[in-house]
Design a protein around this motif. Structure first.
Motif, PDB file in Angstrom:
ATOM      1  N   GLN A   1       0.816  -1.201   0.127  1.00  0.00           N
ATOM      2  CA  GLN A   1       0.111  -0.165   0.142  1.00  0.00           C
ATOM      3  C   GLN A   1       0.912   1.269   0.132  1.00  0.00           C
TER       4      GLN A   1
ATOM      5  N   GLN B   1      -2.928  -5.049  -7.972  1.00  0.00           N
ATOM      6  CA  GLN B   1      -3.443  -6.424  -7.912  1.00  0.00           C
ATOM      7  C   GLN B   1      -2.787  -7.119  -6.603  1.00  0.00           C
TER       8      GLN B   1
ATOM      9  N   CYS C   1      -1.963  -5.931  -3.868  1.00  0.00           N
ATOM     10  CA  CYS C   1      -2.720  -5.234  -2.914  1.00  0.00           C
ATOM     11  C   CYS C   1      -4.094  -5.993  -2.532  1.00  0.00           C
ATOM     12  N   ASN C   2      -4.681  -6.002  -3.778  1.00  0.00           N
ATOM     13  CA  ASN C   2      -6.075  -6.469  -3.622  1.00  0.00           C
ATOM     14  C   ASN C   2      -6.035  -7.999  -3.039  1.00  0.00           C
TER      15      ASN C   2
ATOM     16  N   GLN D   1      -5.285  -7.847   0.534  1.00  0.00           N
ATOM     17  CA  GLN D   1      -6.178  -7.554   1.360  1.00  0.00           C
ATOM     18  C   GLN D   1      -7.091  -8.598   1.572  1.00  0.00           C
TER      19      GLN D   1
END
Length: 379
Positions: A297, A352, A354-355, A358
């Motif tokens: 992030q 991508q 980070c997604n 998460q």
């Protein structure tokens, strides 16, 4: 008088002897006077003939001198041949001088015996002597100028050779293609143009010197074609000079823009390399999932700073003062496009990751709570 003497002689037969003696004496006296008159007439005729002959000789020498003087004024296109001709004219002038001296002596002697006929001849001899002296001075002056002309012509040809070489170089440079690939290449070409432009100052000086040489040569040498040549060289060199000036300014502008473009590309490339290194760092992989997410992030937020750099590259590229048809083929422009695509790809990859992380972080805390609840229930 002859007829009268004849009549007197025939009349002797009709007179007395004493009278015959007297008549014979008168006839003899008359015959003597007649002979003297005849001799005098012959002398006068001979003097007139001699005077005419001297006059003709004077005219002949004057004509020869005038011809020599005319030839001395003729301009040449071949100095070597002109010197040879000058030597021949000098010999002819010496011959005229010898004849003039002989004729002058003869006229002086003639004038002693024929004062009336001698005076106009002496006057003509005086004018002929002046003409000879004038021709002699002209011959000496021309010979001096011919000797000087050889030196002036040699210097003229040396300067002509230098100018022609400069024009040839200037043509190659002014009509040659410019290499726009980099600021350093543009700078090198700028220096070449600048050097040639500085040399053109010497060309102007040489052209002026050549014009001065033509003024020295013009009295003995045919300089019409050379004058036209100097004028044409002046026009051609000025046209090339102006072309080089324009190209020089273009190169200077392009080099300045290209230098700025290269600097922005370098900044963008360095930022991308740093982002790529961070994104693929093995040390990040050893962190916990939550720490990796935090790290990604943070990287993603830093990647936002790439946008101004990409924008700066785009602005520099659009501001390049080079021909539009060249821009697309420039290696730097191709590199800029690749870096922009790389920036977009890295940003997409970071998003991508980070997604994914998460999602992983969201799942793991739930799984841990469920496991603890089951244990409590079993207890």
């Amino acid at each position: 008088m002859a007829e009268e003497q004849k009549e007197k002689y025939l009349g002797l037969y009709t007179i007395l002897p004493s009278e015959i003696s007297l008549q014979l004496a008168e006839v003899a006296l008359d015959l003597n006077i007649h002979e003297q008159i005849q001799n005098k007439v012959k002398e006068v005729e001979q003097s007139k003939a001699l005077s005419q002959e001297y006059g003709q000789q004077i005219q002949k020498i004057a004509k020869d001198l005038t011809t020599i003087l005319t030839k001395l004024k003729v301009k040449t296109e071949n100095l070597a041949q002109a010197k040879t001709d000058q030597k021949v004219l000098g010999e002819e002038l010496d011959d005229c001088n010898s004849k003039l001296m002989e004729l002058d002596a003869a006229v002086q002697k003639f004038s002693e015996q024929n004062s009336q006929l001698g005076k106009p001849l002496a006057k003509k001899i005086g004018k002929l002597t002046e003409l000879h002296q004038q021709t002699l001075r002209q011959a000496e002056n021309r010979l001096s100028k011919l000797n000087q002309a050889a030196s002036h012509l040699e210097e003229y040809n040396e300067m002509l050779e230098l100018i022609l070489k400069w024009i040839e170089k200037a043509k190659d440079l002014a009509h040659g293609n410019i290499t726009w690939n980099s600021a350093s290449q543009l700078r090198e070409q700028y220096i070449l143009h600048q050097t040639l432009l500085e040399e053109s100052e010497e060309i102007y000086a040489d052209l002026e010197a050549m014009t001065e040489k033509l003024q020295y040569l013009s009295s003995v040498y045919c300089t019409e074609k050379m004058s036209q040549q100097v004028a044409e060289l002046g026009r051609e060199s000025e046209e090339l000079r102006q072309m080089i000036k324009i190209r020089l300014q273009n190169l200077q502008d392009a080099a300045k823009d290209m230098k700025k473009f290269e600097a922005e590309l370098k900044n963008l490339q360095a930022a991308l390399e740093q982002a790529q290194t961070t994104l693929t760092s093995p040390e990040v992989g050893r962190l916990s999932l939550k720490e990796q997410l935090s790290h990604r992030q943070h990287l993603l937020s830093e990647m936002e700073s790439l946008k101004p750099k990409v924008h700066a590259v785009q602005l520099c590229q659009s501001a390049l003062r080079i021909p539009e048809d060249v821009v697309a083929s420039l290696p730097l422009c191709h590199a800029a496009l690749c870096l922009q695509e790389e920036a977009s790809r890295l940003q997409h990859t970071a998003i991508q990751q980070c997604n994914i992380m998460q999602a992983g972080v969201a799942v793991r805390p739930g799984s841990a709570s469920g496991a603890q609840g089951s244990q409590s229930n079993r207890r």
